[in-house]
Scaffold this active site. Structure first.
Site, mmCIF file in Angstrom:
data_model
loop_
_atom_site.group_PDB
_atom_site.id
_atom_site.type_symbol
_atom_site.label_atom_id
_atom_site.label_comp_id
_atom_site.label_asym_id
_atom_site.label_seq_id
_atom_site.Cartn_x
_atom_site.Cartn_y
_atom_site.Cartn_z
ATOM 1 N N SER A 16 69.897 50.985 58.484
ATOM 2 C CA SER A 16 69.522 50.998 57.062
ATOM 3 C C SER A 16 68.134 50.381 56.851
ATOM 4 C CB SER A 16 70.581 50.297 56.205
ATOM 5 O OG SER A 16 70.611 48.916 56.436
ATOM 6 N N ASN A 17 67.791 49.372 57.624
ATOM 7 C CA ASN A 17 66.434 48.815 57.515
ATOM 8 C C ASN A 17 65.396 49.817 57.993
ATOM 9 O OD1 ASN A 17 66.160 45.874 56.569
ATOM 10 N ND2 ASN A 17 68.009 45.828 57.849
ATOM 11 N N ASN A 105 60.737 41.181 63.551
ATOM 12 C CA ASN A 105 62.190 41.344 63.451
ATOM 13 C C ASN A 105 62.633 40.902 62.061
ATOM 14 O OD1 ASN A 105 64.902 41.791 64.345
ATOM 15 N ND2 ASN A 105 65.136 39.578 64.632
ATOM 16 N N HIS A 107 65.870 39.128 60.155
ATOM 17 C CA HIS A 107 67.056 38.337 60.490
ATOM 18 C C HIS A 107 67.780 37.963 59.194
ATOM 19 C CE1 HIS A 107 69.572 35.774 62.928
ATOM 20 N NE2 HIS A 107 69.435 34.835 62.017
ATOM 21 N N SER A 134 64.882 36.812 56.609
ATOM 22 C CA SER A 134 63.550 36.410 57.063
ATOM 23 C C SER A 134 62.961 37.491 57.941
ATOM 24 C CB SER A 134 63.651 35.121 57.915
ATOM 25 O OG SER A 134 64.393 34.112 57.264
ATOM 26 N N ASP A 143 64.987 34.414 67.598
ATOM 27 C CA ASP A 143 64.865 34.160 66.151
ATOM 28 C C ASP A 143 64.045 32.911 65.824
ATOM 29 O OD1 ASP A 143 66.553 36.370 65.778
ATOM 30 O OD2 ASP A 143 68.348 35.137 65.867
ATOM 31 N N GLU A 172 66.929 42.660 52.246
ATOM 32 C CA GLU A 172 66.217 43.041 53.476
ATOM 33 C C GLU A 172 65.418 44.316 53.259
ATOM 34 O OE1 GLU A 172 68.656 43.175 57.027
ATOM 35 O OE2 GLU A 172 69.888 41.517 56.326
HETATM 36 C C1 GRF Z 1 70.598 43.571 59.526
HETATM 37 O O1 GRF Z 1 71.460 42.668 58.909
HETATM 38 C C2 GRF Z 1 69.441 42.823 60.138
HETATM 39 O O2 GRF Z 1 69.066 41.704 59.423
HETATM 40 C C3 GRF Z 1 70.012 42.418 61.468
HETATM 41 O O3 GRF Z 1 70.816 43.490 61.881
HETATM 42 C C4 GRF Z 1 71.264 44.215 60.742
HETATM 43 C C5 GRF Z 1 70.819 45.631 60.922
HETATM 44 O O4 GRF Z 1 71.328 46.501 59.949
HETATM 45 N N1 GRF Z 1 68.947 42.093 62.402
HETATM 46 P P1 GRF Z 1 70.776 47.968 59.837
HETATM 47 O O5 GRF Z 1 71.022 48.674 61.171
HETATM 48 O O6 GRF Z 1 69.306 47.894 59.523
HETATM 49 O O7 GRF Z 1 71.542 48.624 58.740
#
Ligand code: GRF
Length: 186
Positions: A16-17, A105, A107, A134, A143, A172
């Site tokens: 999703s990010n 990254n 987090h 973050s 991290d 995020e």
């Molecule tokens: C997110 O919570 C991110 O902060 C962490 O892993 C998760 C990834 O989610 N590092 P997605 O695959 O981006 O939906």
């Protein structure tokens, strides 16, 4: 030649990010989505949008051997910035050195609080009233690199790790593209 505005996103799962980074790209171009899990849902989504994808299962492959193959792929695409987005694999010191200062990254905690996994359950168990996310530079220590930006969200008294995760995840998706759009101009 490495171009800071040519971004590779590394994912292991739903991505999703990654989607937020693609959709909110202003100052950079996502030229590659790579994964250590060939079945990662994010890969399909990227492919459908015409973004090049690369995957190689990391299980059973020596860490540095894996990272050398990944790095060669990135070099071949002229990548200058790497965004880890749910990449559930610790990169080797060799990789961090090759790409020093160019790996970011996201987090799901307000670092330096709650490095590692299960951040939402830990924040709730500690009785925190605020959590968040973050974006940081990746260094050899997990991290622990320089924090480039954070977003806060409230923790409600009836929150579960799942409800808190949903709220943090929405933050995020705003924070990461904002920071990356700034970062590539440096
Ligand atoms: C997110 O919570 C991110 O902060 C962490 O892993 C998760 C990834 O989610 N590092 P997605 O695959 O981006 O939906």
């Amino acid at each position: 030649m490495r171009d800071p505005k040519r971004v590779a996103i590394l994912v292991s799962g739903r991505g999703s990010n990654m989607r937020a980074l693609v959709e909110q790209a202003k100052n950079y171009e996502v030229v590659l989505v790579a994964s250590n899990k060939p079945q990662a849902a994010g890969l399909e989504w990227a492919k459908e949008r015409g973004i090049e994808t690369w995957s190689l299962e990391s299980n059973g492959v020596d860490r540095e051997t894996y990272d050398r193959r990944l790095s060669t792929t990135l070099e071949g695409r002229g990548v200058g910035t790497i965004a880890l987005a749910g990449f559930m694999r610790i990169v080797s010191p060799w990789f961090v050195e090759q790409w020093a200062g160019r790996i970011l990254n996201i987090h799901p905690s307000l670092l330096p609080k709650y490095r590692g996994l299960d951040t939402h359950a830990r924040a709730i168990a500690a009785g925190d009233t605020v959590s968040g996310c973050s974006v940081h530079v990746v260094t050899e220590e997990l991290d622990a690199g320089l924090v480039l930006g954070q977003a806060e969200v409230p923790i409600r008294s009836d929150d579960t790790p799942e409800t808190l995760e949903t709220r943090v995840l929405a933050a995020e998706h705003q924070l990461y593209p904002k920071i990356l759009n700034e970062f590539v101009l440096r």
